[in-house]
Design a protein around this motif. Structure first.
Motif, PDB file in Angstrom:
ATOM      1  N   THR A 224     108.993  29.800  28.327  1.00 59.36           N
ATOM      2  CA  THR A 224     110.291  30.199  28.868  1.00 59.36           C
ATOM      3  C   THR A 224     110.223  30.491  30.361  1.00 59.36           C
ATOM      4  OG1 THR A 224     109.842  32.490  28.220  1.00 59.36           O
ATOM      5  CG2 THR A 224     111.068  31.134  26.675  1.00 59.36           C
TER       6      THR A 224
ATOM      7  N   ALA B 108     119.936  31.855  24.043  1.00 58.16           N
ATOM      8  CA  ALA B 108     118.476  31.855  24.105  1.00 58.16           C
ATOM      9  C   ALA B 108     117.922  33.193  23.611  1.00 58.16           C
ATOM     10  CB  ALA B 108     118.015  31.579  25.543  1.00 58.16           C
TER      11      ALA B 108
ATOM     12  N   ARG C 277     116.027  25.140  23.719  1.00 57.86           N
ATOM     13  CA  ARG C 277     115.401  26.414  24.105  1.00 57.86           C
ATOM     14  C   ARG C 277     114.385  26.172  25.217  1.00 57.86           C
ATOM     15  NH1 ARG C 277     114.672  29.802  26.368  1.00 57.86           N
ATOM     16  NH2 ARG C 277     113.945  31.929  25.973  1.00 57.86           N
TER      17      ARG C 277
ATOM     18  N   THR D  77     116.422  25.472  28.491  1.00 56.67           N
ATOM     19  CA  THR D  77     116.947  26.721  29.054  1.00 56.67           C
ATOM     20  C   THR D  77     115.859  27.474  29.792  1.00 56.67           C
ATOM     21  OG1 THR D  77     118.614  26.907  27.313  1.00 56.67           O
ATOM     22  CG2 THR D  77     118.055  28.923  28.492  1.00 56.67           C
TER      23      THR D  77
END
Length: 590
Positions: free
Chosen positions: A325, A254, A510, A513
């Motif tokens: 994220t 990542a 991504r 994660t």
């Protein structure tokens, strides 16, 4: 520019449709290519590249808007029937008749293609032998596993001996074992019958088996050549990074994939991270990015060159939206260290058939847990029980602290679900779908509007686009957005990346994660074994039995070796070991 030796000759070929939002969509745009006879040829490219449109024109099913197309020396636009009389075409959704047996399907397709009675016995015997389905001629097609259906579809496509075989992503949705079998069949046809085969595929390892590869993007031809020659574009730029023991390969991946100025691509494999550096990357900055990870040079592969081409065109078109994220609400919940899923002695029977036999495991909060297995292994049944979509025959099942026997409706409110097949409303726009599912999850007023807007922005969606007309990768992003609207504690993903290209898979993972780092628990089924490397732990099932449970490294070690093998090989070894053991047990307990 006629070439009588070529199987397919296309010159300045063009096909245009009306785009979902209005205006022209050049599905195939000024494409010129030559396909050599007696070889395996691959078409690769991201979703919407034009691969299927090109195949359908070659098959005589679509008429080009401009340019010329010769197939086996025949003008496909002027005489499509003459082309169809000499080719066989297997589309992505091959139409088997599920209420007919294997033999009846073969007979029906032989009738449709006018195969003479005297030629059928030998042809059927060959196809059944090659597909290893001679034992199942009386079984209904609807009772076959996904891999067996694909093999039957190929056999029906080949009830006559064609001069050209067209395969549109034949291995989508099938497990590595079935994928290996399919390619052995195709390779045998090329070798034994000198058959010309054109295959579109999302798997770069499949394209590497071909003699010639054409790379398409947004209707245009980006590159062509032998796999090794194309892979040479990445020479000197490909490495493996081995992280320190305290850093999961997924987290290092990542970090690398976020560093677009230094890194073209990164993907976990064998406990390490394979990456491609940017040609002009600063060595000092790259060293700081890798931290304590050990860097080793590795040979370049076709996928490396493919990713470099896609990234370059993505950058030329403007950066794609960056995935979120963090998940603040989930992060607060992550302080609870107890398991969020508890499974004890889970059994599911359908009449006399046991689909899942006495399965037990736990999943921790914030963990990515993979359910793997061949087609028909019982993983989808297990998955549906975990989601509360299917009741267990017996055993204990607890999700988000709630017993699914007594509180299934309450548990569903805490989970998100993305199904294997696109399950949203194809006639509604992106925004209308999200508004509808937001309401179904109990979101109202300003809260719903804010969440819908956030999901549209997060996944780079076009709110006015009609959902059913979107390419596969965009449909997957919309399905993910719908599943995350209500900020669930647990996200269930049933083969969410089936049929989408490597670039879309990287973006998808991504996002996953980031969710896991924020404390969301993710349970996923997949047939892409590279995706098992993103998981904290994986379970491999076959015939309803649990064959392996552990970290990716532990599973690779169970398969034999030091744990550094690729997951495809480990998966095949474990399934074959399990089947051999079950066979030796002759029906006894294993």
């Amino acid at each position: 520019m006629n070439d009588v030796r070529a199987t397919v000759v296309a010159d300045n070929l063009r096909k245009t449709f009306e785009a979902p939002g209005g205006g022209p969509l050049h599905a195939v745009n000024e494409v010129s290519l030559r396909v050599r006879p007696g070889e395996l040829t691959a078409l690769v490219g991201p979703d919407g590249a034009g691969k299927t449109t090109l195949l359908r024109m070659v098959a005589g099913l679509l008429e080009p808007d401009a340019g010329t197309l010769l197939v086996l020396g025949i003008d496909a636009a002027r005489d499509p029937q003459a082309v169809q009389d000499r080719i066989s075409y297997m589309p992505q959704r091959f139409g088997l008749y599920e209420d007919l047996s294997v033999q009846e399907n073969l007979d029906l397709y032989a009738d449709l293609h006018g195969v003479p009675r005297e030629a059928r016995r030998e042809r059927f015997a060959r196809m059944l032998e090659m597909t290893d389905m001679a034992r199942f001629t009386d079984r209904l097609a609807g009772k076959l596993s996904g891999g067996m259906k694909q093999k039957l579809g190929l056999a029906c496509t080949l009830v006559r001996s064609p001069d050209l075989l067209l395969l549109d992503e034949p291995s989508v949705g099938v497990d590595p074992l079935s994928r290996r079998d399919l390619w052995q069949i195709v390779r045998q046809l090329v070798d034994d019958e000198n058959l010309s085969v054109i295959v579109s595929t999302a798997y770069m390892d499949e394209a590497e088996r071909c003699a010639q590869v054409f790379v398409m993007h947004e209707g245009r031809l980006l590159a062509e050549g032998a796999p090794a020659a194309l892979a040479g574009r990445a020479r000197g730029l490909t490495f493996t990074a081995v992280p320190t023991p305290d850093v999961p390969a997924r987290d290092l991946q990542a970090r690398l994939i976020d560093a677009g100025a230094l890194i073209v691509d990164a993907v976990p494999k064998g406990g390490a991270v394979r990456f491609i550096r940017q040609p002009d990357a600063d060595e000092r900055a790259l060293g700081e990015l890798l931290g304590g990870a050990e860097r080793r040079a590795r040979p370049q592969e076709l996928e490396d060159a493919f990713m470099m081409m896609l990234r370059r065109h993505q950058e030329d078109a403007g950066s794609a939206p960056q995935p979120e994220t963090t998940a603040p609400q989930a992060a607060a919940r992550a302080k609870d260290d107890g398991p969020v899923i508890v499974v004890r002695g889970l059994v599911r029977k359908f009449g006399d058939f046991t689909a899942v036999a006495s399965t037990s495991f736990e999943v921790a909060r914030g963990e990515i847990f993979g359910l793997l297995g061949p087609n028909g292994a019982g993983k989808t049944t297990t998955f549906r029980m975990l989601c509360g979509l299917l009741p267990a025959t017996s055993g204990h099942l607890e999700v988000a602290g709630l017993n699914l026997r007594t509180a299934r409706a309450r548990a569903r409110g805490r989970i998100g679900y993305v199904s294997q097949k696109f399950a949203l409303y194809g006639n509604l726009t992106v925004r209308e779908n999200l508004e509808f599912f937001g309401g179904a999850y109990g979101l109202r007023g300003q809260a719903r509007r804010e969440r819908v807007a956030a999901m549209i922005d997060r996944f780079g969606l076009e709110p006015k686009a009609v959902s059913g007309l979107l390419p596969g990768g965009y449909k997957q992003r919309l399905a993910m957005a719908a599943g995350l609207l209500h900020e669930p504690e647990i996200l269930f993903l049933d083969e969410p990346t089936s049929g989408i290209d490597p670039l879309a898979r990287r973006a998808f993972w991504r996002t996953i994660t980031g969710l896991a780092q924020g404390g969301v628990t993710v349970v996923i089924t997949t047939h892409f074994m590279e995706e098992a490397e993103y998981c904290d732990r994986i379970a491999i099932q076959d015939a309803g039995r649990m064959l392996a449970l552990g970290t990716p490294r532990e599973v690779r070690e169970q398969a034999g070796g030091d744990g550094a093998a690729d997951m495809d090989s480990a998966f095949i070894a474990i399934v074959e070991q399990g089947r051999a053991q079950a066979s030796r047990g002759a029906g006894g307990a294993v």
